[in-house]
Design a protein around this motif. Structure first.
Motif, PDB file in Angstrom:
ATOM      1  N   LEU A  36      31.558  -8.132  78.994  1.00  0.00           N
ATOM      2  CA  LEU A  36      31.805  -7.159  77.924  1.00  0.00           C
ATOM      3  C   LEU A  36      32.894  -6.151  78.295  1.00  0.00           C
ATOM      4  CD1 LEU A  36      28.166  -6.375  76.803  1.00  0.00           C
ATOM      5  CD2 LEU A  36      29.965  -7.239  75.321  1.00  0.00           C
ATOM      6  N   PHE A  74      16.909   7.308  66.137  1.00  0.00           N
ATOM      7  CA  PHE A  74      18.221   7.764  65.674  1.00  0.00           C
ATOM      8  C   PHE A  74      18.299   7.654  64.152  1.00  0.00           C
ATOM      9  CE2 PHE A  74      22.677   8.055  64.943  1.00  0.00           C
ATOM     10  CZ  PHE A  74      23.187   8.760  66.022  1.00  0.00           C
ATOM     11  N   MET A 131      34.194  -4.152  66.861  1.00  0.00           N
ATOM     12  CA  MET A 131      34.601  -5.267  67.711  1.00  0.00           C
ATOM     13  C   MET A 131      35.692  -6.120  67.056  1.00  0.00           C
ATOM     14  SD  MET A 131      32.977  -5.844  70.684  1.00  0.00           S
ATOM     15  CE  MET A 131      31.456  -5.523  71.568  1.00  0.00           C
ATOM     16  N   SER A 144      20.512  14.208  67.111  1.00  0.00           N
ATOM     17  CA  SER A 144      20.553  12.733  67.068  1.00  0.00           C
ATOM     18  C   SER A 144      20.917  12.170  68.422  1.00  0.00           C
ATOM     19  CB  SER A 144      21.568  12.254  66.032  1.00  0.00           C
ATOM     20  OG  SER A 144      21.290  12.822  64.787  1.00  0.00           O
ATOM     21  N   ARG A 146      20.467  13.528  71.249  1.00  0.00           N
ATOM     22  CA  ARG A 146      19.556  14.021  72.280  1.00  0.00           C
ATOM     23  C   ARG A 146      20.286  14.814  73.366  1.00  0.00           C
ATOM     24  NH1 ARG A 146      14.654  10.833  72.004  1.00  0.00           N
ATOM     25  NH2 ARG A 146      14.933   9.164  70.512  1.00  0.00           N
ATOM     26  N   ARG A 152      28.706  12.672  90.207  1.00  0.00           N
ATOM     27  CA  ARG A 152      27.436  11.954  90.302  1.00  0.00           C
ATOM     28  C   ARG A 152      26.236  12.842  90.631  1.00  0.00           C
ATOM     29  NH1 ARG A 152      27.827   6.406  90.853  1.00  0.00           N
ATOM     30  NH2 ARG A 152      29.711   5.692  89.812  1.00  0.00           N
ATOM     31  N   TYR A 166      28.887   5.845  65.455  1.00  0.00           N
ATOM     32  CA  TYR A 166      28.665   4.626  66.235  1.00  0.00           C
ATOM     33  C   TYR A 166      28.548   4.933  67.732  1.00  0.00           C
ATOM     34  CZ  TYR A 166      30.153   2.273  61.924  1.00  0.00           C
ATOM     35  OH  TYR A 166      30.267   1.858  60.631  1.00  0.00           O
ATOM     36  N   ALA A 226      27.562   7.792  69.018  1.00  0.00           N
ATOM     37  CA  ALA A 226      26.306   8.514  69.229  1.00  0.00           C
ATOM     38  C   ALA A 226      25.133   7.535  69.255  1.00  0.00           C
ATOM     39  CB  ALA A 226      26.106   9.559  68.135  1.00  0.00           C
ATOM     40  N   PHE A 227      25.167   6.532  68.387  1.00  0.00           N
ATOM     41  CA  PHE A 227      24.039   5.599  68.275  1.00  0.00           C
ATOM     42  C   PHE A 227      24.006   4.619  69.440  1.00  0.00           C
ATOM     43  CE2 PHE A 227      22.445   1.456  66.581  1.00  0.00           C
ATOM     44  CZ  PHE A 227      21.108   1.795  66.635  1.00  0.00           C
ATOM     45  N   ASP A 228      25.153   4.052  69.795  1.00  0.00           N
ATOM     46  CA  ASP A 228      25.161   3.015  70.829  1.00  0.00           C
ATOM     47  C   ASP A 228      26.467   3.102  71.611  1.00  0.00           C
ATOM     48  OD1 ASP A 228      24.957   0.788  72.413  1.00  0.00           O
ATOM     49  OD2 ASP A 228      24.319  -0.554  70.804  1.00  0.00           O
ATOM     50  N   GLU A 249      27.244   2.183  74.621  1.00  0.00           N
ATOM     51  CA  GLU A 249      27.650   0.984  75.354  1.00  0.00           C
ATOM     52  C   GLU A 249      28.419   0.015  74.460  1.00  0.00           C
ATOM     53  OE1 GLU A 249      24.680  -2.026  76.805  1.00  0.00           O
ATOM     54  OE2 GLU A 249      25.184  -1.096  78.712  1.00  0.00           O
ATOM     55  N   PHE A 250      27.904  -0.165  73.237  1.00  0.00           N
ATOM     56  CA  PHE A 250      28.555  -1.065  72.289  1.00  0.00           C
ATOM     57  C   PHE A 250      29.961  -0.568  71.958  1.00  0.00           C
ATOM     58  CE2 PHE A 250      29.344  -2.750  67.982  1.00  0.00           C
ATOM     59  CZ  PHE A 250      29.097  -4.095  68.203  1.00  0.00           C
ATOM     60  N   ARG A 283      31.847   1.332  73.797  1.00  0.00           N
ATOM     61  CA  ARG A 283      32.676   1.121  74.988  1.00  0.00           C
ATOM     62  C   ARG A 283      33.157  -0.325  75.069  1.00  0.00           C
ATOM     63  NH1 ARG A 283      32.876   5.183  78.831  1.00  0.00           N
ATOM     64  NH2 ARG A 283      31.104   6.541  78.496  1.00  0.00           N
ATOM     65  N   ALA A 284      32.234  -1.260  74.830  1.00  0.00           N
ATOM     66  CA  ALA A 284      32.586  -2.680  74.897  1.00  0.00           C
ATOM     67  C   ALA A 284      33.664  -3.012  73.864  1.00  0.00           C
ATOM     68  CB  ALA A 284      31.347  -3.543  74.683  1.00  0.00           C
ATOM     69  N   ALA A 285      33.622  -2.306  72.727  1.00  0.00           N
ATOM     70  CA  ALA A 285      34.603  -2.560  71.676  1.00  0.00           C
ATOM     71  C   ALA A 285      35.937  -1.869  71.954  1.00  0.00           C
ATOM     72  CB  ALA A 285      34.051  -2.101  70.332  1.00  0.00           C
ATOM     73  N   GLY A 286      36.020  -1.120  73.053  1.00  0.00           N
ATOM     74  CA  GLY A 286      37.286  -0.519  73.446  1.00  0.00           C
ATOM     75  C   GLY A 286      37.573   0.830  72.807  1.00  0.00           C
ATOM     76  N   LEU A 287      36.568   1.477  72.209  1.00  0.00           N
ATOM     77  CA  LEU A 287      36.777   2.835  71.679  1.00  0.00           C
ATOM     78  C   LEU A 287      36.967   3.813  72.842  1.00  0.00           C
ATOM     79  CD1 LEU A 287      34.370   3.849  68.777  1.00  0.00           C
ATOM     80  CD2 LEU A 287      36.774   3.288  68.680  1.00  0.00           C
TER      81      LEU A 287
END
Lengths: 248, 269
Positions: free
Chosen positions: A51, A87, A101, B36, B38, B87, B158, B160-162, B164-165, B167-171
């Motif tokens: 990914l 959410f 995507m 939303s 958190r 960290r 998007y 805020a909700f996910d 990881e998704f 990031r994977a989409a390149g945002l």
């Protein structure tokens, strides 16, 4: 035929501690690959690499030359435990977020809306489009996230433990759907439940630090039917005790 | 009743009324995002850290709001940096900035010669003494918040909700996180005069909890939270004026009562 994804001598991990080492793997069009292995064995790390969420420490990940690297042609269904069920987001918006995507050409708003409508209907979730994500049953949620994954017309569909969405009775429905989708796209399915996936996947990769690829899914339905209970554990070696070939 | 309408002819009340509108919109929108996503605890850390800037401004004699903005934005970015790069555990880095800001504020105020008359209005707020300049800043904040959330509505939702998704989409997820946390910091600071450092967190969370009883759609939540925040602020303002009690605390108390009544209504009807 070039592989859609080619992983070469890849090592990966966190904080300089490798979780995966020297992994080689190719995923071709219409593959249906089951990735199995113990918890902490590196299954999720492998997905993160594909990914683009994690960079390899060594080795390479190569997409086929006709595939734009930046906008990955990947559909992704996360583990249910990663979804924030409180959410305030509707089913419709979750599905539409799949457009992130898609390649830039398909970002046209009315096209995206039309595609969302089609998918909602196809998956039988059009009637719950305005419901909040937290109000859905496991099966509905699984279908909604599958819609999101499919919105970008992926060439590869990644699923991380999809069976954790639902109890065993509804698993069959998902796998039948995946078998149909597999006609148009490669599927990589991560699971710790070998017994269930083995009757659907075409090839198997065992991941536990290293990756061992089994080009034939050597577990046959007959063997599984020999036991009158679900098979949860399969080991490697010679038949009759074991069904996959030994790792070298 | 005459008394009631007469209020609107007073200059101080007109300003308070505008402040109520501006505070409700910015807190309604930004607060919905905070709840939303958190990140209420981070927002609490930023708020309290800004006290350090107010203390410094008292000591050196410049505008306390500027000091508060500097400390709030600095701690917002500092928390992100501590967590992602150095960290340190996120809750620990929040606590460090939270208490560091408060500690510095107390030291600076103690070092300031003479009596610091306005200190209480920063700690507990006083919507009736908001100045024209502060209203202008609140207005500009509203424009920025509304513009950001309408231009980037789907991207913000998007991520805020996910995350990881996205990031994977390149945002550019990190960029958006820095942008939104900066907006949170500015919203907190510019609304401090309304209910004060101690209570501002409630304006960012209670109307949202109330709105969340009636909608689970993000866009509706932004709008409904703003409306509820406005009603609560206005009712609280009237009560505090006619009963001659502190405005900030009355506003928060009103918001909590509204939440309680509507929660009961939702439970039984």
């Amino acid at each position: 035929m070039d592989a859609l994804i080619k992983i070469e001598n890849l090592s990966a991990g966190y904080d300089k501690t490798p979780v995966l080492w020297d992994v080689n793997l190719e995923v071709f069009e219409n593959d249906f690959l089951g990735v199995i292995g113990p918890n902490g064995g590196g299954k999720t790390t492998l997905l993160k690499i594909i990914l683009g969420l994690l960079n390899p420490m060594e080795g390479r990940l190569i997409f086929r030359s006709d595939i734009n690297n930046r906008k990955k042609p990947i559909g992704y269904l996360p583990q249910v435990k990663h979804i924030d069920k409180n959410f305030p987001i509707t089913v419709y918006d979750v599905v539409r977020s799949g457009s992130l995507m898609a390649s830039a050409v398909k970002k046209n708003s009315s096209d995206v809306k039309q595609k969302v409508e089609n998918l909602l209907n196809e998956m039988g979730v059009a009637n719950i489009r305005n419901k909040a994500i937290g109000e859905l049953s496991g099966g509905q949620m699984q279908r909604v996230f599958l819609c999101r994954a499919l919105l970008s017309d992926p060439k590869i569909l990644l699923l991380d433990e999809p069976d954790t969405f639902v109890d065993n009775r509804f698993e069959g429905e998902l796998y039948e759907r995946l078998r149909y989708l597999n006609k148009h796209m490669a599927i990589v399915l991560v699971s710790h439940d070998v017994g269930t996936i083995s009757s659907y996947v075409k090839t198997i990769a065992c991941v536990n630090g290293e990756l061992h690829y089994h080009p034939d899914n050597m577990i046959t339905q007959e063997q599984l039917n020999g036991y009158n209970c679900p098979i949860k554990l399969i080991s490697h070696g010679e038949i009759p005790h074991t069904v996959l070939k030994r790792h070298n | 009743m005459n008394n009631f309408f007469e209020l609107f002819s007073y200059d101080f009340f007109q300003k308070a009324f505008l402040a109520a509108i501006f505070a409700s919109i910015s807190c309604g929108i930004v607060g919905s995002y905070i709840v939303s996503r958190r990140i209420v605890f981070i927002s609490g850390g930023i708020t309290h850290a800004s006290f350090g800037g107010i203390g410094l401004a008292f000591l050196l004699g410049f505008n306390p709001l500027i000091g508060a903005v500097a400390f709030a934005v600095g701690s917002a970015l500092g928390i992100q940096f501590f967590t992602k790069v150095a960290r340190v555990r996120e809750d620990s880095s929040i606590a460090i900035f939270w208490s560091l800001g408060m500690a510095l504020g107390i030291i600076f105020v103690w070092m300031t010669p003479g009596y610091t008359p306005n200190l209480m209005s920063y700690l507990f707020g006083n919507i009736l003494t908001v100045s024209i300049a502060e209203l202008w800043w609140m207005f500009i904040l509203n424009v920025v918040v509304i513009l950001t959330f309408s231009l980037f509505y789907r991207k913000i939702l998007y991520i805020a909700f996910d995350e990881e998704f996205a990031r994977a989409a390149g945002l550019p997820v990190n960029l958006f996180n820095y942008l939104t946390i900066t907006l949170v910091a500015l919203t907190v600071v510019l609304n401090i005069r309304v209910v004060g450092i101690i209570l501002i967190l409630s304006l960012l969370t209670i109307p949202q909890a109330t709105a969340n009883l009636f909608t689970k759609d993000f866009k509706n939540l932004l709008i409904l939270s703003s409306v509820i925040a406005f009603l609560g602020t206005l009712i609280g303002l009237f009560i505090s004026y006619f009963m001659d009690i502190p405005s900030g605390a009355t506003i928060i108390f009103t918001l909590v009562v509204m939440f309680g009544l509507l929660k009961l209504y939702k439970t039984f009807f």
